[in-house]
Design an enzyme around this catalytic site. Structure first.
Site, PDB file in Angstrom:
ATOM      1  N   ASP A 114       0.835  -1.198   0.000  1.00  0.00           N
ATOM      2  CA  ASP A 114       0.000   0.000   0.000  1.00  0.00           C
ATOM      3  C   ASP A 114       0.866   1.242   0.000  1.00  0.00           C
ATOM      4  OD1 ASP A 114      -1.864   1.984   0.379  1.00  0.00           O
ATOM      5  OD2 ASP A 114      -2.898   0.984   2.017  1.00  0.00           O
ATOM      6  N   HIS A 153      -7.890   0.225  -9.229  1.00  0.00           N
ATOM      7  CA  HIS A 153      -7.587   1.328  -8.317  1.00  0.00           C
ATOM      8  C   HIS A 153      -6.286   2.036  -8.687  1.00  0.00           C
ATOM      9  CE1 HIS A 153      -7.392   3.521  -4.516  1.00  0.00           C
ATOM     10  NE2 HIS A 153      -6.149   3.136  -4.399  1.00  0.00           N
TER      11      HIS A 153
END
Length: 432
Positions: A244, A340
């Site tokens: 992330d 995303h």
């Protein structure tokens, strides 16, 4: 959760004799925190450079502090701490509302107390009064304490003319399911440390310092992987198991300061915000039961990156540029159009970028039996309209990840530049 990562903390090189200059250039070798940690491990009291590590010099024969506990961030500087430092293992986010009738004078006194406390605790020293001894055995443990002002602070203190236009409320997004009682606030404090007790000690001390001037509006607790827990340094993983933050802007990039910090001149922001930044805070619930039903391949298509190493689905390694036009044998895009990572890319959003510095959270099991877990999203930018808002609007229109997350709380805070020696945070606003 835009596709960007955390840069390494800045470093300074120790000159002959081991004395660290506060003016040393970044990126020159041994970190100031590491050097202070080495001195602390030998029991050396550092005097003006930072006081004693772990409240007192180590007695002869005592077990020295580990390098993790001895790492120290600096309170005074051009920018506040807790923005460019690496991710810490434990974090607390807390918002306060000023007490009814509290004025600019009371607010200034509170920020003065908080700044004194932050300086002491970040140096590994006890609180000035009534210390609880919770952190007595620990070193600074990379503790950072960061302060910001919410939109409502300015009307409460009669400082409306000093409120930045960039602090206008965030727009509503279709994915929002916000709990207003856990959103916004007059004042915001971010606490991070590599030791849970050090972080808790800072949280309790800050809360006690508030006294009758302010009360807690909301508090959120988070965590990250402990530094050194992996065989080599790597981008953090979130609770979905994904790397992330691969594309976070880095301090070595020529436009980093322009994107993240308000310039000292040539800005529409008020002068007191020079060298400051804007923090967007979002509590993002991850619908893990639904997410974990997906195959690894399906999860990768949602994100646009390999779960194993963060590489784009178009090939290469984690830092390989994503090929948005690459197709498979059937002519389908290798990186799905609603992935995303594709939607959040700066080059797909007019260059909009932000520095993400989040914490994961797990607050137990909800009434419906699902885990109340996810991301305490914190991002930094010089202009939230061009940064967070631009990207989130794009994500709001078709991000595949939106099916598996829920934005449950939100806040936007103006975080002024760092305090110089002898100053407290926000002094130029409150006494200007």
């Amino acid at each position: 959760m835009p596709d960007q990562s955390i840069p390494e903390a800045r470093t300074v090189k120790a000159p002959p004799g081991g004395v660290v200059s506060e003016n040393a250039s970044p990126g020159e070798g041994v970190s100031r925190r590491r050097l202070l940690g080495t001195a602390g491990a030998t029991g050396l009291v550092l005097g003006a450079a930072g006081g004693a590590v772990g409240y007192a010099a180590a007695p002869a024969g005592a077990t020295p502090l580990t390098s993790l506990g001895a790492d120290r961030a600096m309170f005074h500087g051009k920018h506040q701490p807790g923005i460019t430092e690496g991710l810490q293992a434990r974090g607390h986010l807390v918002a306060f509302d000023l007490a009814a009738g509290a004025s600019r004078k009371e607010a200034a006194a509170l920020l003065r107390r908080w700044s004194t406390t932050a300086q002491r605790l970040m140096a590994g020293e006890p609180a000035a009064q009534d210390d609880t001894d919770v952190a007595r055995d620990a070193g600074p443990s990379s503790l950072t304490i960061t302060f910001g002002f919410g939109n409502s602070f300015f009307s409460r203190t009669g400082l409306e003319k000093q409120r930045p236009a960039s602090l206008d409320p965030l727009p509503d997004f279709s994915s929002d399911q916000l709990d207003r009682s856990r959103s916004n606030g007059d004042l915001w404090v971010q606490i991070g440390a590599d030791d849970a007790l050090v972080a808790f000690h800072a949280l309790r001390t800050i809360q006690k310092d508030a006294g009758s001037a302010a009360k807690v509006r909301w508090q959120m607790n988070g965590f990250n992987r402990t530094p050194g827990a992996t065989a080599h340094k790597m981008t953090a993983r979130n609770l979905m198991g994904q790397l992330d933050g691969t594309r976070n802007p880095k301090p070595t990039e020529s436009d980093f300061d322009k994107r993240i910090f308000v310039p000292a001149s040539g800005s529409n922001d008020p002068a007191w915000m020079a060298n400051g930044s804007y923090a967007v805070v979002r509590r993002i619930r991850m619908l893990l039961d639904d997410w974990e039903k997906l195959s690894t391949g399906a999860q990768e298509n949602v994100v646009g990156r390999r779960k194993s190493n963060g590489a784009p689905l178009s090939g290469g390694g984690e830092t390989t540029a994503m090929d948005l036009e690459k197709t498979d044998a059937k002519g389908a895009l290798v990186v799905p159009i609603n992935a995303h990572a594709r939607i959040a890319r700066p080059d797909q959003n007019g260059g909009a970028a932000m520095l993400r510095r989040p914490f994961s959270y797990h607050d137990g099991i909800a009434a419906d039996g699902t885990p109340d877990a996810g991301l305490l999203f914190v991002c930094w930018q010089a202009d939230p309209l061009r940064g967070f808002v631009t990207v989130q609007r794009k994500l709001d229109r078709g991000d595949a990840l939106s099916t598996y997350i829920r934005h449950e709380a939100s806040g936007l805070f103006a975080v002024p530049g760092g305090a110089a020696e002898g100053e407290y945070v926000g002094q130029r606003l409150l006494e200007g």
